[in-house]
Design an enzyme around this catalytic site. Structure first.
Site, short mmCIF file in Angstrom:
data_model
loop_
_atom_site.label_atom_id
_atom_site.label_comp_id
_atom_site.label_asym_id
_atom_site.label_seq_id
_atom_site.Cartn_x
_atom_site.Cartn_y
_atom_site.Cartn_z
N LYS A 40 45.40 30.69 42.62
CA LYS A 40 44.94 31.77 42.53
C LYS A 40 46.21 32.63 42.40
CE LYS A 40 41.30 34.04 45.34
NZ LYS A 40 40.18 34.64 43.94
N LEU A 41 46.97 33.46 41.60
CA LEU A 41 48.27 34.22 41.54
C LEU A 41 48.04 35.30 41.55
CD1 LEU A 41 49.63 31.56 39.70
CD2 LEU A 41 49.50 31.40 41.27
#
Ligand code: PMP
Length: 296
Positions: free
Chosen positions: A153-154
């Site tokens: 989850k960037l």
């Protein structure tokens, strides 16, 4: 809206007033999107506050940080404990918690320096919406795993999500449904996708999707309910004769789909497998919160 003069953040190991947070404008996350984050829900009852699947969220955060070749010196258990303290210090009831791992000043395209950690939270009582959604198929493709690490989850990935949502709303839909590089259904910009056909639930396998914690929760509940789930490629054609569909996510919770690209689902949401799962989800959250349990 997200903080006021009294708000306290956990930042770089200290409790800091929101107004005293020191964020360099040349931080690399700000410019290039090198960062990782989570979104965790806290639910309140007379017994206190419960975090939903906080350990899983923090494990995913540590994994996301690792995909950036970075490391923070906390375990998932320590981060859960810090989050409990954060909620207490801010006197929050129903809240959304936002841990963010971000970088210091660096205008090069390099990964260097020690990442920083912020954990903030704000009151967020109302659900995003209970109404069934009209989805439109996005012209934006979900980045495949060769473009960006799919399980992480960037921060930078969310340009893609925001553009897809913007486009969908401009077209009059409630949300986008994004395809992967092979043209199969992947997910919504910030939620996972399930489709029901003939008493079986179908959802894209891991690869080009974010493996959602709510998605994993659906697998747990489906097992208990004897609902069959098949993880497989989801051809776009499957929407033509779908009985029902729904999205899952921490913020979204479980929300039914009314139509996709103007094609209506065969069955009413109240008669769908998704509605049963959504009922169990709400019941579990409320029951476990009312028993004062930390939902893990
Ligand atoms: N996909 C994306 C891109 C998301 O941002 C989210 C929300 N975190 C999800 C799926 C759903 O994941 P979860 O159930 O863990 O919230």
């Amino acid at each position: 809206m997200y903080h006021n003069n009294e708000s306290i953040f956990f930042i770089d190991g200290n409790w800091t007033k929101a107004g005293d947070a020191n964020i360099d404008v040349f931080n690399q996350t700000f410019h290039y999107g090198i960062g990782a984050f989570e979104g965790i829900r806290a639910y309140h009852s007379s017994m206190g506050m419960s975090l939903f699947k906080a350990t899983e969220h923090y494990k995913r955060l540590l994994n996301s940080v690792q995909t950036l070749h970075l490391k923070i010196n906390y375990t998932a258990a320590e981060l859960v404990e810090i989050t409990h303290q954060l909620l207490k210090k801010n006197n929050l009831r129903n809240a959304y918690v936002r841990p963010l791992v971000f970088m210091g000043p660096n205008m090069e395209l390099t990964i260097k320096g020690k990442p920083r950690l912020l954990i903030a939270a704000w009151e967020w009582g109302a659900l995003l919406g209970k109404n069934q959604l009209n989805l439109s198929i996005s012209s934006y493709q979900r980045p495949d795993r060769k473009s960006l690490p799919a399980t992480a989850k960037l921060t930078g990935n969310y340009t893609n999500s925001i553009l897809a949502s913007y486009e969908a709303r401009k077209k009059g839909a409630d949300e986008a449904l994004m395809l992967d590089g092979d043209g199969n259904i992947a997910q919504a910009p910030g939620a996972n996708f399930f489709l029901e056909k003939d008493g079986v639930l179908y959802t894209p396998q891991e690869g080009n999707i974010l493996p959602g914690i709510t998605r994993a929760t659906i697998f747990e509940y489906a097992k208990e309910l004897n609902f069959e789930i098949r993880e497989q490629d989801l051809l776009v054609d499957m929407i033509h004769d779908a009985d029902s569909a729904f999205l899952t996510g921490t913020a979204t919770e479980i929300v039914g789909v009314k139509s996709i690209e103007g094609i209506k689902m065969n069955n009413a949401w109240k008669d769908s497998m998704g509605e049963v799962l959504a009922g169990v989800y709400q019941h579990r959250i409320r029951r476990e919160v009312s028993q004062g349990l930390t939902i893990v």
